[in-house]
Design a protein around this motif. Structure first.
Motif, PDB file in Angstrom:
ATOM      1  N   TYR A  41     -55.925 -48.860 -47.753  1.00  0.00           N
ATOM      2  CA  TYR A  41     -55.750 -48.101 -49.035  1.00  0.00           C
ATOM      3  C   TYR A  41     -57.157 -48.237 -49.673  1.00  0.00           C
ATOM      4  CZ  TYR A  41     -50.417 -48.462 -48.325  1.00  0.00           C
ATOM      5  OH  TYR A  41     -49.351 -48.509 -47.795  1.00  0.00           O
ATOM      6  N   MET A  44     -59.766 -46.175 -48.194  1.00  0.00           N
ATOM      7  CA  MET A  44     -59.666 -44.759 -48.743  1.00  0.00           C
ATOM      8  C   MET A  44     -60.222 -44.728 -50.149  1.00  0.00           C
ATOM      9  SD  MET A  44     -56.298 -42.566 -49.162  1.00  0.00           S
ATOM     10  CE  MET A  44     -56.419 -42.828 -50.763  1.00  0.00           C
ATOM     11  N   ASP A 259     -55.127 -41.114 -56.194  1.00  0.00           N
ATOM     12  CA  ASP A 259     -54.961 -40.639 -54.625  1.00  0.00           C
ATOM     13  C   ASP A 259     -54.390 -41.752 -53.554  1.00  0.00           C
ATOM     14  OD1 ASP A 259     -55.865 -38.218 -55.284  1.00  0.00           O
ATOM     15  OD2 ASP A 259     -57.943 -38.570 -54.532  1.00  0.00           O
ATOM     16  N   ALA A 260     -54.972 -43.123 -53.977  1.00  0.00           N
ATOM     17  CA  ALA A 260     -54.488 -44.192 -53.130  1.00  0.00           C
ATOM     18  C   ALA A 260     -53.082 -44.404 -53.594  1.00  0.00           C
ATOM     19  CB  ALA A 260     -55.478 -45.438 -53.370  1.00  0.00           C
ATOM     20  N   ASN A 262     -50.812 -42.443 -54.235  1.00  0.00           N
ATOM     21  CA  ASN A 262     -49.952 -41.154 -53.402  1.00  0.00           C
ATOM     22  C   ASN A 262     -50.161 -41.549 -51.892  1.00  0.00           C
ATOM     23  OD1 ASN A 262     -49.240 -40.054 -56.023  1.00  0.00           O
ATOM     24  ND2 ASN A 262     -50.836 -38.861 -56.087  1.00  0.00           N
ATOM     25  N   TYR A 263     -51.007 -42.057 -51.534  1.00  0.00           N
ATOM     26  CA  TYR A 263     -51.225 -42.058 -49.768  1.00  0.00           C
ATOM     27  C   TYR A 263     -50.329 -43.476 -49.701  1.00  0.00           C
ATOM     28  CZ  TYR A 263     -53.627 -43.588 -45.500  1.00  0.00           C
ATOM     29  OH  TYR A 263     -53.679 -44.124 -44.254  1.00  0.00           O
ATOM     30  N   SER A 264     -50.176 -44.399 -50.418  1.00  0.00           N
ATOM     31  CA  SER A 264     -49.362 -45.446 -50.013  1.00  0.00           C
ATOM     32  C   SER A 264     -47.897 -45.179 -50.143  1.00  0.00           C
ATOM     33  CB  SER A 264     -49.537 -46.712 -50.868  1.00  0.00           C
ATOM     34  OG  SER A 264     -49.076 -46.469 -52.290  1.00  0.00           O
ATOM     35  N   THR A 266     -46.710 -42.025 -49.312  1.00  0.00           N
ATOM     36  CA  THR A 266     -46.482 -41.231 -48.291  1.00  0.00           C
ATOM     37  C   THR A 266     -46.720 -41.837 -46.843  1.00  0.00           C
ATOM     38  OG1 THR A 266     -48.453 -39.911 -48.779  1.00  0.00           O
ATOM     39  CG2 THR A 266     -46.626 -39.129 -49.614  1.00  0.00           C
ATOM     40  N   THR A 267     -48.146 -41.697 -46.402  1.00  0.00           N
ATOM     41  CA  THR A 267     -48.755 -42.028 -45.180  1.00  0.00           C
ATOM     42  C   THR A 267     -48.554 -43.450 -45.033  1.00  0.00           C
ATOM     43  OG1 THR A 267     -50.137 -39.919 -44.889  1.00  0.00           O
ATOM     44  CG2 THR A 267     -50.582 -42.093 -43.523  1.00  0.00           C
TER      45      THR A 267
END
Length: 328
Positions: A41, A44, A259-260, A262-264, A266-267
């Protein structure tokens, strides 16, 4: 060791101060492995900051507790010695009591509901609540739901009674374990493996992926996945570092933090669950999920926590109720 880590933080600050005079450099320390989900995370996040700023902002990452324990790095951020870190919501409740609302058991109906809440006004209110303490939060890193794991079989709430259970340095987690009949044993994350190995604790209140990433599954072969709480890590930045950024730079850093987050959700979530499955496939960990009757039994056992909160901390209790209402 503590002195050496503090010196490392000071040296890191001096090393990059010259660079920061021309372009904003943010030093970010965290206590996890760079190849794990949380480490990814932040990689990214750093990449997004660099791209969105066209290289005008650089994030320098110090993983694996290079700059100290989680508590020590938070103290450094509070004092402006370190620019950024990640900190568990369980530790933040000792600084801002409203964070208890994220740590209390069975507050959120689902992971989806939690993401909705922390992404909204209530989540933002929490992030800004620590400004008077020297730092603010930029966003949340969603974590997988927690349970209890041990070298001993755990097939239900009755098996947790009398067990010495490692908990985070959180009054809420201490109360939780007391109410289910266990013996809370606060232990830094980096010391959990040796505590299990040496029998200093009988089990751990924690998240499933740690069984694989921290090798806890080499010792603890049973995971009771009751999902009593789903915590979040907060991306924290010191007031000193934040205030030296321009408004445009602040917007870039905040956007990258979202963004980080939302990434955590989902992906990153898929990565976390894949790691938990590796503990099953490669380490022989057995996962047990409670029956609905057992779940209701555990919910009933922690009701005194809510009663005490309403009586002694009505402001926090009201905030917790706002979170519950926001899920309807």
């Amino acid at each position: 060791m503590k002195l050496n880590k503090l010196n490392a933080a000071l040296i890191a600050g001096l090393t990059f101060s010259a660079f920061a005079a021309n372009a904003a450099t943010l030093r970010l320390g965290h206590n996890t492995h760079p190849d794990g989900p949380t480490g990814q995370y932040f990689e990214m996040f750093a990449q997004a900051v660099a791209e969105k700023s066209d290289g005008d902002i650089r994030v320098r990452i110090f993983p694996n507790s290079q700059l100290g324990t989680q508590r020590e790095m938070l103290e450094q951020v509070t004092n402006g010695l370190l620019d950024m870190t990640k900190v568990d919501s369980s530790m933040l409740e000792n600084i801002e009591p409203k964070y208890k609302a994220l740590n209390y058991p069975y507050v959120f109906e689902s992971t989806e509901k939690m993401h909705e809440v922390v992404s909204g006004e209530l989540g933002q209110e929490l992030l800004e609540s620590t400004e008077k303490r020297g730092f603010i939060g930029l966003g949340y890193i969603m974590m997988t739901p927690r349970g209890y794991y041990s070298p001993k079989p755990i097939n239900g709430p009755e098996d947790l009674k009398g067990m010495k259970l490692r908990v985070q340095e959180s009054n809420t987690m201490i109360r939780l374990v007391e109410n289910i009949g266990g013996i809370p044993t606060p232990t830094p994350y980096g010391e959990v493996f040796s505590a299990l190995q040496q029998g200093m604790v009988d089990g751990v209140e924690g998240a499933g992926p740690s069984l694989y990433t921290a090798r806890h599954g080499e010792i603890a072969k049973y995971f009771f996945e009751d999902n009593h709480v789903q915590m979040a890590n907060v991306i924290a930045i010191s007031n000193r570092a934040w205030n030296r950024l321009s408004e445009d730079q602040q917007a870039i850093v905040r956007e990258a933090a979202v963004d980080a987050m939302n990434y955590s959700y989902t992906t990153g979530w898929d990565m976390e669950m894949a790691l938990q499955q590796k503990a099953v496939d490669q380490m022989g960990v057995t996962i047990v999920q409670p029956t609905e009757e057992q779940r209701q039994q555990m919910i009933q056992s922690i009701q005194p926590m809510y009663q005490d909160l309403e009586k002694n901390e009505p402001e926090v209790y009201e905030f917790l109720n706002q979170i519950k209402l926001a899920q309807q």
